[in-house]
Design a protein around this motif. Sequence first.
Motif, PDB file in Angstrom:
ATOM      1  N   GLU A   1       0.834  -1.185   0.000  1.00 26.55           N
ATOM      2  CA  GLU A   1       0.000   0.000   0.000  1.00 26.55           C
ATOM      3  C   GLU A   1       0.883   1.254   0.000  1.00 26.55           C
ATOM      4  O   GLU A   1       1.971   1.267   0.569  1.00 26.55           O
ATOM      5  N   LYS A   2       0.399   2.303  -0.654  1.00 28.57           N
ATOM      6  CA  LYS A   2       1.144   3.546  -0.681  1.00 28.57           C
ATOM      7  C   LYS A   2       1.363   4.052   0.735  1.00 28.57           C
ATOM      8  O   LYS A   2       0.446   4.076   1.551  1.00 28.57           O
ATOM      9  N   LEU A   3       2.570   4.454   1.022  1.00 28.49           N
ATOM     10  CA  LEU A   3       2.903   4.880   2.380  1.00 28.49           C
ATOM     11  C   LEU A   3       2.294   6.241   2.694  1.00 28.49           C
ATOM     12  O   LEU A   3       2.440   7.187   1.932  1.00 28.49           O
ATOM     13  N   ARG A   4       1.647   6.321   3.823  1.00 29.64           N
ATOM     14  CA  ARG A   4       1.087   7.583   4.273  1.00 29.64           C
ATOM     15  C   ARG A   4       1.945   8.209   5.374  1.00 29.64           C
ATOM     16  O   ARG A   4       2.074   9.412   5.438  1.00 29.64           O
ATOM     17  N   TYR A   5       2.532   7.371   6.237  1.00 31.76           N
ATOM     18  CA  TYR A   5       3.280   7.887   7.380  1.00 31.76           C
ATOM     19  C   TYR A   5       4.712   7.369   7.408  1.00 31.76           C
ATOM     20  O   TYR A   5       4.955   6.178   7.206  1.00 31.76           O
ATOM     21  N   SER A   6       5.628   8.292   7.693  1.00 29.26           N
ATOM     22  CA  SER A   6       7.012   7.928   7.985  1.00 29.26           C
ATOM     23  C   SER A   6       7.345   8.479   9.371  1.00 29.26           C
ATOM     24  O   SER A   6       7.258   9.689   9.587  1.00 29.26           O
ATOM     25  N   VAL A   7       7.684   7.588  10.296  1.00 27.32           N
ATOM     26  CA  VAL A   7       8.072   8.001  11.642  1.00 27.32           C
ATOM     27  C   VAL A   7       9.590   7.938  11.732  1.00 27.32           C
ATOM     28  O   VAL A   7      10.187   6.871  11.544  1.00 27.32           O
ATOM     29  N   ILE A   8      10.215   9.056  12.008  1.00 33.29           N
ATOM     30  CA  ILE A   8      11.679   9.150  12.069  1.00 33.29           C
ATOM     31  C   ILE A   8      12.115   9.045  13.526  1.00 33.29           C
ATOM     32  O   ILE A   8      11.689   9.840  14.368  1.00 33.29           O
ATOM     33  N   ASP A  42      15.599  12.501   4.306  1.00 35.63           N
ATOM     34  CA  ASP A  42      16.105  12.146   2.974  1.00 35.63           C
ATOM     35  C   ASP A  42      15.579  10.794   2.507  1.00 35.63           C
ATOM     36  O   ASP A  42      15.471  10.542   1.303  1.00 35.63           O
ATOM     37  N   ASN A  43      15.250   9.918   3.458  1.00 37.93           N
ATOM     38  CA  ASN A  43      14.837   8.563   3.110  1.00 37.93           C
ATOM     39  C   ASN A  43      13.350   8.296   3.280  1.00 37.93           C
ATOM     40  O   ASN A  43      12.864   7.223   2.898  1.00 37.93           O
ATOM     41  N   ALA A  44      12.624   9.256   3.852  1.00 36.53           N
ATOM     42  CA  ALA A  44      11.204   9.043   4.130  1.00 36.53           C
ATOM     43  C   ALA A  44      10.386   8.926   2.849  1.00 36.53           C
ATOM     44  O   ALA A  44      10.586   9.677   1.900  1.00 36.53           O
ATOM     45  N   LYS A  45       9.428   8.002   2.835  1.00 36.15           N
ATOM     46  CA  LYS A  45       8.579   7.775   1.673  1.00 36.15           C
ATOM     47  C   LYS A  45       7.113   8.115   1.948  1.00 36.15           C
ATOM     48  O   LYS A  45       6.287   8.087   1.045  1.00 36.15           O
ATOM     49  N   GLY A  46       6.798   8.434   3.197  1.00 37.71           N
ATOM     50  CA  GLY A  46       5.414   8.694   3.563  1.00 37.71           C
ATOM     51  C   GLY A  46       4.949  10.095   3.203  1.00 37.71           C
ATOM     52  O   GLY A  46       5.748  11.018   3.047  1.00 37.71           O
ATOM     53  N   GLU A  47       3.634  10.241   3.105  1.00 39.92           N
ATOM     54  CA  GLU A  47       3.030  11.535   2.812  1.00 39.92           C
ATOM     55  C   GLU A  47       3.127  12.471   4.013  1.00 39.92           C
ATOM     56  O   GLU A  47       3.254  13.681   3.867  1.00 39.92           O
ATOM     57  N   TYR A  48       3.083  11.881   5.215  1.00 40.91           N
ATOM     58  CA  TYR A  48       3.182  12.657   6.455  1.00 40.91           C
ATOM     59  C   TYR A  48       4.392  12.187   7.247  1.00 40.91           C
ATOM     60  O   TYR A  48       4.667  10.988   7.328  1.00 40.91           O
ATOM     61  N   MET A 108      -0.868  -0.448   7.894  1.00 40.05           N
ATOM     62  CA  MET A 108      -0.041  -0.975   6.809  1.00 40.05           C
ATOM     63  C   MET A 108       0.641   0.132   6.025  1.00 40.05           C
ATOM     64  O   MET A 108       1.661  -0.095   5.374  1.00 40.05           O
ATOM     65  N   CYS A 109       0.070   1.332   6.096  1.00 39.30           N
ATOM     66  CA  CYS A 109       0.604   2.443   5.298  1.00 39.30           C
ATOM     67  C   CYS A 109       1.648   3.260   6.055  1.00 39.30           C
ATOM     68  O   CYS A 109       1.931   4.402   5.690  1.00 39.30           O
ATOM     69  N   ALA A 110       2.234   2.680   7.112  1.00 39.70           N
ATOM     70  CA  ALA A 110       3.223   3.415   7.914  1.00 39.70           C
ATOM     71  C   ALA A 110       4.565   2.695   7.909  1.00 39.70           C
ATOM     72  O   ALA A 110       4.633   1.462   7.834  1.00 39.70           O
TER      73      ALA A 110
END
Length: 328
Positions: free
Chosen positions: A3-10, A81-87, A33-35
């Motif tokens: 699924e397209k990623l919505r969240y990236s937690v750094i 630099d590596n995050a793929k999520g929308e948020y 699943m989108c995180a």
Amino acid sequence: MNEKLRYSVIIPVYNAEKTIEKCLDSLLYQIPMCAELIVINDGSVDKSGKICKRYAEKYSAIRYLEKENGGVSTARNMGLDNAKGEYILFVDSDDYVDSKYWMVIDSYINQYHPDMLQWGFRNCGQIVRECNIGDYAVSGEKAVSEKIDKALRKYLFCNLPFRSFKKDLIEYHSLRFETNLAIGEDQAFIFEYAMHINTLVSVSEILYNVVLDKEDSLSRKRRDYLSDQLMQVNELMYQAFKNSNFSDDVRRRYQAVLAWTFYRSAYSVCKELLKYDLSKQERRRKIKTICLLYKGKSVRARDIECKLIAFPIIHCMTRTIDMLCQSK
């Protein structure tokens, strides 16, 4: 994760072997699943790296990165630099999130799609204290500026883990953390980002737990560099404001709160002197030096609240400032 990623937690990690498992477990609980969780090992010399690698091998939601030690800002920049999520969300490796974290955040993101979402937090130490900015959803530069003004004056606009950010806005405006800052880098980044938002949503739900019983707590550390660091934070915030394009009313509001933030930081620097073994006379001499530094910047106090705190600084009222710092 198809699924397209919505969240990236750094999650920057440095020597967090005692806390990182609780941190990751709390984030993995009901994770959508989108995180994705981007764990950056910032040159740890304890078992943090091994623990994070083990989690990454077990859970597909975790992406493990490692680098030479360079400080939390360099680790966060690597995460961006590596995050793929929308948020984009940030979590500190010493802390942990509430069981409702994902449910509440996802619900409000789906409902409002805000440029910034913020939530409440709990300080977990000898004294447990809960804080939040209230419940509201505002749009437009005037309404947003009013909320940011109030949050800044309540010291509630300076912590990354209590809010979400849109990756597109971060990338479009080329926002990154100032790597030579050890203090205030959060506030500088948040404020610079806020100069580009049009929607702001706040929920009073307590979703984040800040662990305060750390041996290296800043409340006990002596920070010889505090004055230079806070002055740089003030300058970065002013520059972000100057580069913005707001109506006259909104510009006046931001000018006023930035002046208040500037003079309020002088008291933080003066209060820091209480951590040193100084005589009253030595402390007041140093307070005078701090006052002259701030006075030399010629920042105009624009409202009554700011004028009240600026007056002792501008007039080098060292005795008054010393008494105020000791009383708070």
